[in-house]
Scaffold this motif. Structure first.
Motif, PDB file in Angstrom:
ATOM      1  N   THR A  48      35.054  18.450 -22.163  1.00 28.87           N
ATOM      2  CA  THR A  48      35.149  19.594 -22.357  1.00 28.87           C
ATOM      3  C   THR A  48      34.527  20.415 -23.122  1.00 28.87           C
ATOM      4  O   THR A  48      34.527  19.428 -24.754  1.00 28.87           O
ATOM      5  N   PRO A  49      33.885  21.957 -23.702  1.00 28.33           N
ATOM      6  CA  PRO A  49      34.285  21.922 -24.749  1.00 28.33           C
ATOM      7  C   PRO A  49      35.479  22.007 -25.664  1.00 28.33           C
ATOM      8  O   PRO A  49      36.525  22.363 -25.080  1.00 28.33           O
ATOM      9  N   LEU A  51      37.976  24.168 -28.960  1.00 23.80           N
ATOM     10  CA  LEU A  51      37.930  25.304 -29.758  1.00 23.80           C
ATOM     11  C   LEU A  51      37.173  24.531 -31.519  1.00 23.80           C
ATOM     12  O   LEU A  51      38.448  24.067 -32.205  1.00 23.80           O
ATOM     13  N   SER A  77      29.834  22.911 -27.978  1.00 25.42           N
ATOM     14  CA  SER A  77      30.881  22.646 -28.415  1.00 25.42           C
ATOM     15  C   SER A  77      31.564  21.427 -27.945  1.00 25.42           C
ATOM     16  O   SER A  77      32.437  21.267 -27.945  1.00 25.42           O
ATOM     17  N   GLN A  78      30.443  20.416 -26.963  1.00 21.63           N
ATOM     18  CA  GLN A  78      31.048  19.520 -26.345  1.00 21.63           C
ATOM     19  C   GLN A  78      30.519  18.334 -27.340  1.00 21.63           C
ATOM     20  O   GLN A  78      31.662  16.903 -27.600  1.00 21.63           O
ATOM     21  N   SER A 101      41.039  21.681 -26.543  1.00 18.37           N
ATOM     22  CA  SER A 101      40.143  21.770 -25.270  1.00 18.37           C
ATOM     23  C   SER A 101      40.333  23.042 -25.072  1.00 18.37           C
ATOM     24  O   SER A 101      41.131  23.792 -25.717  1.00 18.37           O
ATOM     25  N   ASP A 102      39.215  23.562 -24.131  1.00 19.87           N
ATOM     26  CA  ASP A 102      38.675  24.623 -24.438  1.00 19.87           C
ATOM     27  C   ASP A 102      40.077  25.400 -23.415  1.00 19.87           C
ATOM     28  O   ASP A 102      39.903  26.525 -23.257  1.00 19.87           O
ATOM     29  N   ASP A 103      40.847  24.743 -22.634  1.00 17.50           N
ATOM     30  CA  ASP A 103      42.385  25.737 -22.302  1.00 17.50           C
ATOM     31  C   ASP A 103      42.961  25.608 -22.924  1.00 17.50           C
ATOM     32  O   ASP A 103      44.136  25.509 -22.824  1.00 17.50           O
TER      33      ASP A 103
END
Length: 172
Positions: A48-49, A51, A77-78, A101-103
């Motif tokens: 996933t992407p 940050l 951004s992966q 991660s994006d989460d």
């Protein structure tokens, strides 16, 4: 009392963080345990992407000092490509990285590989996390991300209690 119950139902129904997290390494070049003739770059692809502002990468030769890396990210951004600032001499290496991660989930891992002598083995995985300055930025980000939810929930409970006290009927 109905207001307190309604508030509790709303708070319980708020979206919860998913149990599965992103930011898992999909592949790396070189891969864990690989032996390469030279190291012009390191490529990491995540599921996933990530940050990018919280990403940290440290390449260290066995018994040596860290080698400066210049990260370049793809637009999604992966994928990150890490360019060593200098020519990487032969030897065993360990890439330690920490991404978010994006989460919002921090991920810390290492990849060991060998440059030059393809019969050498990569250095063992470190027993502790890297201690470079800022390595805990992802944990602070994770904690700070939850703070508004905690404060908002506490505020709603205080408001519900206040409304309950104002609207209850006095006993005769």
């Amino acid at each position: 009392m109905a207001v307190v119950v309604a508030t509790a139902v709303v708070l319980i129904g708020l979206p919860c963080r998913a149990a599965a997290h992103g930011g898992v390494l999909d592949y790396s070049t070189p891969a864990e345990g690989a032996a390469v003739a030279e190291l012009p770059q390191i490529v990491l692809r995540f599921t996933t992407p990530i940050l990018t502002e919280y990403s940290q990468f440290v390449l260290t030769q066995t018994g040596g000092t860290p080698i400066t890396l210049q990260p370049t990210y793809t637009p999604d951004s992966q994928t990150v490509t890490l360019q060593p600032a200098t020519t990487v001499p032969d030897g065993g290496y360990r890439l330690a990285y920490r991404i978010v991660s994006d989460d919002g989930h921090p991920v810390t891992a290492t990849i060991g590989f060998t440059v030059g002598d393809t019969t050498a083995t990569p250095p063992p995985a470190p027993t502790t996390r890297p201690s470079e300055p800022g390595i805990l930025d992802a944990e602070r980000f994770e904690r700070d991300k939850a703070l508004p939810w905690v404060l908002g929930g506490a505020g709603l409970l205080v408001i519900a209690a206040f409304v309950y006290l104002l609207t209850r009927r006095p006993q005769p």
